[in-house]
Structure formats: structure tokens, C-alpha cells
Design an enzyme around this catalytic site. Structure first.
Site, PDB file in Angstrom:
ATOM      1  N   SER A 103      -8.061  -7.859   8.080  1.00 42.96           N
ATOM      2  CA  SER A 103      -7.950  -8.259   9.480  1.00 42.96           C
ATOM      3  C   SER A 103      -8.694  -9.563   9.756  1.00 42.96           C
ATOM      4  O   SER A 103      -8.404 -10.244  10.740  1.00 42.96           O
ATOM      5  CB  SER A 103      -8.523  -7.143  10.364  1.00 42.96           C
ATOM      6  OG  SER A 103      -8.099  -5.875   9.898  1.00 42.96           O
ATOM      7  N   LYS A 163       0.821  -1.212   0.000  1.00 41.94           N
ATOM      8  CA  LYS A 163       0.000   0.000   0.000  1.00 41.94           C
ATOM      9  C   LYS A 163       0.857   1.266   0.000  1.00 41.94           C
ATOM     10  O   LYS A 163       1.866   1.340   0.698  1.00 41.94           O
ATOM     11  CB  LYS A 163      -0.917   0.025   1.230  1.00 41.94           C
ATOM     12  CG  LYS A 163      -1.987  -1.062   1.240  1.00 41.94           C
ATOM     13  CD  LYS A 163      -2.870  -0.918   2.468  1.00 41.94           C
ATOM     14  CE  LYS A 163      -3.861  -2.064   2.600  1.00 41.94           C
ATOM     15  NZ  LYS A 163      -4.904  -2.062   1.568  1.00 41.94           N
TER      16      LYS A 163
END
Length: 293
Positions: free
Chosen positions: A235, A80
Site C-alpha cells: 500500500s 496471491k
């Protein structure tokens, strides 16, 4: 070096279609993801749930971590960069990363400009909440899209909202005449040629994955049935009780998304899912999906 054409980059992203991309923070997690059947991994220092919990400025991960993860697996590795931070993207390209995610999960570096993705050889993936955001990112050179969802919540509602918004707007386009398409393109601030192409083909010009809050095999299958081309799981895997088993189950559910018997079987005995967050309980200024324009 000559820059890859946008078409070539779109083709690279097409190769991930039908697959699951998993967030990993260590080489060991990357190996678990690869063994579970992930088509790619996203190298991160902190998963979105930890970024949300710890606060502060979230930046590009340390190149050393990214390279360690890259060496641990044979599947593609993504990383990212902050919205608008083209130097972070330049670093990731120099590291040999396979795909760059210009991500709202990190703290935006520029509040007016996204990265000009045409300047890079590496394909970019970007988030979107609606067709306007999707086509603006494609116009900037994105080779792959994903719903923004609300990362780090374990709550799939926003990813569902964004996927439905994109596909319902595509269906609306298909009933418009040329004059209406011109006006629509102007209203969503997207190039007319892209809007016309979507109206004619009935689909986005690049692959569109689901992301943000996917925590269970059922979540993954739900988004696939809504029409996305694959899923990102952040997550939801490594914040759960049995990450390896849950990872395999989500891959199976994504592949067999139209087969409830298989999804039911792989959903059994997965242990505790990650603890979720109700979206309405998140202060507005902490909503990650609101970042970007």
C-alpha cells in the site's frame, strides 16, 4: 509435464535479489512500477490497506485483471492465493503467473494445511515471522520467503521484528552442537536437515525479502541493512501523494541502502506518505501476521 525441481525454482527467485516488488491493482500502476525499476509486480484487486479497511473475505484476484497486468509489463508478475487454497494456486499456474504468493493478506482457506508447493512448476513465496515458520514453508516447497510484517498499515515495526527474529535465530543455531540442533529442529517443528544446513551456511536456503508496512525509502534501507535480500512494497506506494516518485525513491534506497547521502537525496519532496496505523490499535483478530502456522 515434468515439475521443475525445487532448486530451479529457488534459482528463479534468486534473480529478484536486491530488488523491489510492488503491489499494483491496474495495468497503469504496473507500468509505473516497471518504469520506476521494480523487479516484479504483485497483481491484486485491492491493496492490503483497502482489504483491511473494507473487511469481508479476501480471495484470489479476478484472472482477467491478472492477465491485463501481465500483458502491460515485461517484468515478472506475481499473484496471491489464499493459504491452503491449492485450486487458486492451480488457476494462477494455468494463467502463466511467474510466482505465486501463498498470502496471509487474503482470508485463509484452510486452517490446518498450507499448500504442498512441491506439486507446482511455479515458484512460491511465503511469509514468515520466525525461523520455524520460514523452514516449515521451505519444507513444503517455498522457493522464496518474506517477513509477514503487518500489511496495509504503513508501519514497519512488525517487519523489523520478524526480520530480526529470523536472523537472531540463525546466529543462535551457529553456536549449537549436533544434539542441540536435533532438539531445536524438534521444537520449531522443522526438518533437521534444513536446520543443520542453516547452521552450517549461516543463512536461509532461499532468498528472504521484507514485506509488511514499508512506506518510505528509509524503511526499505532499514530492512536491507538488517539483512533481507529485497523488499515488497504494498500500500505504501499507491496510497501516497506521488506514487511514481516514491516508487523510484524506494528502488534507489533499496539499491543504495548503505549510502545515507543517496537515501537522503531521494527522500526529499516525495509528498505525503500513506497514513499509517499503530499496531497496538488493531484488534487481535484483525492481525494478518497471525494467519498461518
Amino acid at each position: 509435464m515434468d515439475k521443475s525441481t525445487w532448486t530451479t525454482k529457488v534459482g528463479l527467485a534468486q534473480m529478484l535479489k536486491g530488488g523491489v516488488i510492488m503491489d499494483v491493482v491496474t495495468p497503469e500502476q504496473a507500468r509505473i512500477a516497471e518504469e520506476a525499476g521494480a523487479v516484479a509486480v504483485m497483481a491484486l484487486e485491492r491493496v492490503p490497506a483497502d482489504i483491511r479497511a473494507q473487511g469481508g473475505v479476501a480471495r484470489m484476484s479476478d484472472p482477467e485483471l491478472i492477465l491485463a497486468i501481465k500483458e502491460a509489463v515485461t517484468i515478472p508478475v506475481m499473484a496471491k492465493a489464499r493459504i491452503g487454497h491449492f485450486v487458486e494456486a492451480q488457476i494462477l499456474e494455468a494463467l502463466g503467473i511467474d510466482y505465486i504468493d501463498e498470502s496471509e493478506v487474503l482470508t485463509p482457506a484452510d486452517e490446518e494445511h498450507h499448500i504442498n508447493k512441491h506439486k507446482f512448476r511455479v515458484p512460491f513465496v511465503c511469509g514468515c515471522r520466525n525461523l520455524g515458520e520460514a523452514l516449515r514453508r521451505v519444507a513444503e516447497g517455498a522457493a522464496m520467503l518474506r517477513t509477514k510484517g503487518e500489511a496495509g498499515t504503513g508501519n514497519v515495526v512488525e517487519a523489523v521484528r520478524h526480520a530480526r527474529a529470523v536472523y537472531s535465530e540463525i546466529r543462535r543455531l551457529q553456536s549449537m552442537d549436533e544434539d542441540e540442533l536435533f532438539t531445536y529442529a524438534k521444537n520449531i517443528q522443522a526438518p533437521y536437515e534444513l536446520v543443520r544446513q542453516v547452521a552450517e551456511t549461516g543463512r536461509l536456503p532461499v532468498v528472504n525479502f521484507a514485506a509488511g508496512g514499508i512506506a518510505t525509502p528509509a524503511d526499505a534501507a532499514l530492512l536491507m541493512q538488517l539483512g533481507v535480500d529485497g523488499v515488497f512494497v504494498g500500500s505504501g506506494i499507491f496510497k501516497s501523494g506521488d506514487p511514481a516518485r516514491r516508487a523510484r525513491a524506494i528502488v534507489a534506497a533499496t539499491t543504495h541502502y548503505n549510502e545515507p547521502e543517496i537515501i537522503a537525496e531521494v527522500s526529499r519532496g516525495l509528498g505525503e506518505a500513506m497514513v499509517g496505523i499503530e499496531i497496538s490499535k488493531i484488534p487481535h483478530d484483525q492481525l494478518m501476521a497471525e494467519r498461518g502456522w
